[in-house]
Write a protein that holds these residues in place. Structure first.
Motif, short mmCIF file in Angstrom:
data_model
loop_
_atom_site.label_atom_id
_atom_site.label_comp_id
_atom_site.label_asym_id
_atom_site.label_seq_id
_atom_site.Cartn_x
_atom_site.Cartn_y
_atom_site.Cartn_z
N UNK A 372 0.83 -1.21 0.00
CA UNK A 372 0.00 0.00 0.00
C UNK A 372 0.87 1.26 0.00
N UNK A 373 1.94 1.25 0.77
CA UNK A 373 2.85 2.39 0.80
C UNK A 373 3.42 2.63 -0.60
N UNK A 374 3.85 1.55 -1.27
CA UNK A 374 4.43 1.69 -2.60
C UNK A 374 3.42 2.23 -3.60
N UNK A 375 2.19 1.72 -3.57
CA UNK A 375 1.17 2.15 -4.51
C UNK A 375 0.80 3.61 -4.29
N UNK A 376 0.59 3.99 -3.04
CA UNK A 376 0.23 5.38 -2.73
C UNK A 376 1.37 6.33 -3.12
N UNK A 377 2.60 5.94 -2.80
CA UNK A 377 3.75 6.78 -3.14
C UNK A 377 3.84 6.97 -4.65
N UNK A 378 3.64 5.89 -5.42
CA UNK A 378 3.69 5.99 -6.87
C UNK A 378 2.59 6.92 -7.39
N UNK A 379 1.39 6.80 -6.84
CA UNK A 379 0.29 7.66 -7.27
C UNK A 379 0.61 9.13 -7.02
N UNK A 380 1.19 9.42 -5.87
CA UNK A 380 1.55 10.81 -5.55
C UNK A 380 2.62 11.32 -6.50
N UNK A 382 3.42 10.23 -9.60
CA UNK A 382 2.89 10.40 -10.96
C UNK A 382 1.99 11.62 -11.04
N UNK A 383 1.19 11.83 -10.00
CA UNK A 383 0.31 12.99 -9.99
C UNK A 383 1.04 14.31 -9.88
N UNK A 384 2.25 14.29 -9.32
CA UNK A 384 3.02 15.53 -9.13
C UNK A 384 4.09 15.73 -10.19
N UNK A 385 4.24 14.78 -11.10
CA UNK A 385 5.37 14.80 -12.04
C UNK A 385 5.38 16.03 -12.93
N UNK A 386 4.22 16.61 -13.21
CA UNK A 386 4.16 17.75 -14.11
C UNK A 386 4.93 18.96 -13.63
N UNK A 387 5.10 19.09 -12.33
CA UNK A 387 5.82 20.24 -11.79
C UNK A 387 7.32 20.05 -11.72
N UNK A 388 7.82 18.91 -12.17
CA UNK A 388 9.25 18.61 -12.10
C UNK A 388 9.74 18.27 -13.51
N UNK A 389 9.91 19.30 -14.33
CA UNK A 389 10.22 19.09 -15.73
C UNK A 389 11.67 19.41 -16.10
N UNK A 390 12.48 19.81 -15.14
CA UNK A 390 13.89 20.08 -15.43
C UNK A 390 14.66 18.76 -15.50
N UNK A 411 9.80 10.90 -15.89
CA UNK A 411 9.58 10.68 -14.46
C UNK A 411 8.42 9.74 -14.19
N UNK A 412 7.29 9.95 -14.85
CA UNK A 412 6.13 9.11 -14.60
C UNK A 412 6.40 7.64 -14.90
N UNK A 413 7.06 7.37 -16.04
CA UNK A 413 7.36 6.00 -16.41
C UNK A 413 8.34 5.36 -15.43
N UNK A 414 9.33 6.12 -14.99
CA UNK A 414 10.29 5.60 -14.02
C UNK A 414 9.60 5.26 -12.69
N UNK A 415 8.67 6.10 -12.27
CA UNK A 415 7.93 5.85 -11.03
C UNK A 415 7.13 4.56 -11.12
N UNK A 416 6.46 4.35 -12.24
CA UNK A 416 5.68 3.12 -12.42
C UNK A 416 6.61 1.91 -12.44
N UNK A 417 7.76 2.03 -13.08
CA UNK A 417 8.73 0.93 -13.09
C UNK A 417 9.20 0.60 -11.68
N UNK A 418 9.45 1.63 -10.87
CA UNK A 418 9.85 1.39 -9.48
C UNK A 418 8.76 0.66 -8.71
N UNK A 419 7.51 1.03 -8.96
CA UNK A 419 6.39 0.34 -8.30
C UNK A 419 6.33 -1.12 -8.71
#
Length: 623
Positions: A372-380, A382-390, A411-419
């Motif tokens: 659950x920690x991993x899934x929630x962390x990934x969701x957060x 991915x949802x915040x990735x738009x603000x980190x574009x550098x 970033x989003x794809x890497x986060x899903x891979x980590x999950x």
């Protein structure tokens, strides 16, 4: 035990051979490594070593903890006495040699921690192998930073806590508590964020309800390490007051939630879920012990889990707070701050899974909460990735670097891979925990066939019993393969970075010639030259002052030589290029009047009009 002696001896011999081979590889890499990795703290640490080792002027302002430089300083002093060149390259090599030795020591301590926690030699071997290839240690011979020593200190503190609980009430236990306190406080001299290790050791002692004599021994260790750290900070004038004042600012909104989630996900991805399982298990045990003060004293494995989980969650929270404000993609999936806890958590989690002991929470609750920690962390994330574009810095994400390469730093794809990787490890852990009864801690279990009533029943039981072992082997293999792939990728990348850094300070040779003619200072334009460049030049030229200036605001230079952007001639008509840096956007320039004369100022002089101060000159543009 007597029957197992030859096997134990053989395993020890193989382990020693692997360790020596690992050390030889690290030392070989350290000798052929390129220049320092181009982040500000790496050459700054080496500058501290030069200064304290007696080669170079005192540093005016050091924004980093001095401990790592102080560890290297005696080697610098010895090199200087031996008439070796202690400028730049040699100091870097000495630091990498120290890191190589620390990485080899960490492999031994990780194996020892796994053995104390499980009393199984295969766990010790698995923990040692994972420590050998995990990027938090395997990059030791490429990056001259204190993270390798931080991992070693965390391992030593956790092992000391486990040993203290194992021998509770004895003189050996008290010495172990003193050792835990000593290493925890010394770690603060390496990096200020390691204050969380001090808190974790003290909190673990409270939860373990140690006696007064053990508290006295822990206090001695804390006092000794704290005194040494305070002396180091005082003598080098490196109290982290600016960082503390920045951290004290509370107007960060909800961004720390994202950065905390990203670090948890990075921990899970880089350890195939084992780091998160250990973190959740330790926090669960801490909550249960805090609510049940009449419960029995924790065993050594639980005590080590407590210490590591409390320290790791502290590091994640502190890191999440300080990482806010950056737009770099790696800031949202940051691995550097939590990496020193990765290998220790893996070692104790493997011991926990291998011992098959009943824990609080139980196995299903533990793995469910970890997932659950991993899934929630990934969701957060991915949802915040738009603000980190550098663009990310790969050296901050070494533990999961293959995914950053595979998915082109998305970033989003890497986060899903980590999950996915974390959940895969948790599924294998769940299978490994099925089908076997828990055993008492301290029992060394030998493999022996159970009596059966028939061949079919016997085969069925063997098959059922082998499934958890296969799953455990697969889990260890996943972690090893992930670490090995990341290690190869990281070494290639860091070799390229080191080669670039070497070609960014070529002009130091020209400045050195000027030093022989009496030059005492080199100026660096703040607006057009990054901070780490000043430290790189200082590493090669420690015997002169290095001063930051604002050419755009008319600052007067400390000498006629300045490092500035390679378009300086367009901004300063009196600038004359001396040396281009092959791998950088800056160059070494000569300014005869020790100030930038702009085209606007030149026109004013020609017209006989009094020139305004350079700070009001709107015709000057920053590079």
């Amino acid at each position: 035990m007597e029957r197992d002696a030859p096997r134990v001896f053989a395993l020890a011999a193989v382990g020693m051979g692997v360790l020596l081979a690992l050390l030889a590889v690290h030392l070989r890499i350290a000798i052929v490594a390129g220049g320092p990795v181009a982040v500000p703290d790496v050459p700054a640490y080496l500058g501290i070593a030069q200064w304290v080792g007696g080669d170079g002027l005192a540093l005016g302002h050091i924004p980093f903890q001095p401990g790592y430089g102080l560890v290297i300083a005696p080697l610098v002093a010895v090199a200087q006495v031996s008439l070796l060149d202690t400028q730049g390259e040699v100091v870097h090599y000495l630091a990498l040699v120290v890191n190589s030795l620390a990485a080899a020591a960490a492999v031994v301590v990780a194996g020892r921690l796994g053995l104390v926690g499980s009393r199984r030699w295969w766990v010790a071997g698995a923990a040692g192998l994972i420590a050998a290839v995990h990027p938090s240690l395997s990059a030791a011979s490429r990056i001259a930073w204190p993270e390798t020593l931080l991992t070693l200190f965390v391992l030593v503190a956790a092992l000391a806590v486990a040993f203290a609980v194992l021998h509770a009430g004895s003189a050996a236990s008290r010495r172990a508590w003193a050792r835990a306190g000593l290493f925890a406080t010394l770690a603060v001299a390496l990096h200020a964020r390691m204050i969380v290790l001090v808190v974790a050791v003290v909190a673990t002692a409270l939860l373990c309800r140690i006696g007064r004599r053990a508290w006295a021994a822990l206090g001695v260790g804390l006092a000794a390490g704290g005194t040494a750290t305070a002396v180091a900070l005082t003598l080098t004038d490196t109290w982290p007051t600016e960082r503390l004042s920045e951290a004290a600012q509370l107007d960060r909104g909800a961004e720390p939630i994202a950065t905390v989630s990203g670090q948890l996900l990075a921990l899970g991805g880089g350890t195939a879920g084992l780091g998160l399982i250990g973190l959740v298990a330790g926090l669960g045990a801490a909550i249960w012990l805090a609510r049940n003060r009449s419960a029995s004293i924790p065993d050594p494995l639980t005590a080590a889990l407590l210490c590591l989980a409390l320290g790791a969650i502290g590091a994640v929270m502190l890191g999440g707070w300080t990482l806010t404000g950056s737009a770099r993609a790696d800031a949202l999936l940051y691995g550097r701050y939590v990496d020193p806890w990765a290998v220790p958590l893996v070692a104790v989690t493997l011991a926990q899974l291998a011992s098959r002991r009943r824990s609080r929470p139980n196995a299903s609750s533990l793995l469910g909460a970890s997932a659950a920690v991993a899934v929630i962390a990934c969701a957060v994330v991915v949802g915040s990735a738009g603000g980190y574009d550098a663009a990310p810095r790969r050296i901050m994400t070494l533990s999961f670097s293959p995914a950053w390469i595979l998915f082109d730093e998305r970033l989003g794809a890497v986060a899903v891979a980590a999950l996915v990787v974390a959940l895969l490890g948790m599924v294998l852990a769940a299978v490994a925990l099925r089908g076997r009864a828990p055993v008492d801690h301290g029992e060394i279990v030998a493999s022996a066939p159970a009596p059966t009533s028939g061949a079919a029943t016997d085969a069925a039981r063997v098959d059922a019993a082998s499934v958890p072992g296969v799953a455990m082997g697969a889990l260890v293999t996943v972690v090893l393969v992930l670490g090995a792939v990341a290690t190869v990728s990281n070494h290639r990348h860091l070799a390229d970075v080191g080669a670039v850094a070497r070609d960014q300070v070529v002009a130091a040779g020209t400045v050195a010639d000027a030093v022989d003619d009496g030059l005492t200072c080199l100026a660096h334009d703040r607006a057009s030259v990054p901070e780490y460049a000043l430290w790189l030049y200082r590493l090669e030229l420690p015997e002169i002052d290095h001063e930051r200036v604002e050419l755009d605001y008319g600052d007067r230079l400390c000498s006629e030589l300045v490092v500035a952007h390679d378009d300086l001639a367009q901004r300063c008509t009196n600038a004359r290029r001396l040396v281009d840096e092959p791998a950088a956007s800056w160059a070494l320039w000569h300014l005869p009047e020790r100030t930038c004369v702009s085209a606007l100022n030149m026109e004013a002089r020609t017209a006989g009009v009094a020139s305004h101060d350079g700070s009001h000159d709107s015709g000057i543009r920053s590079g």
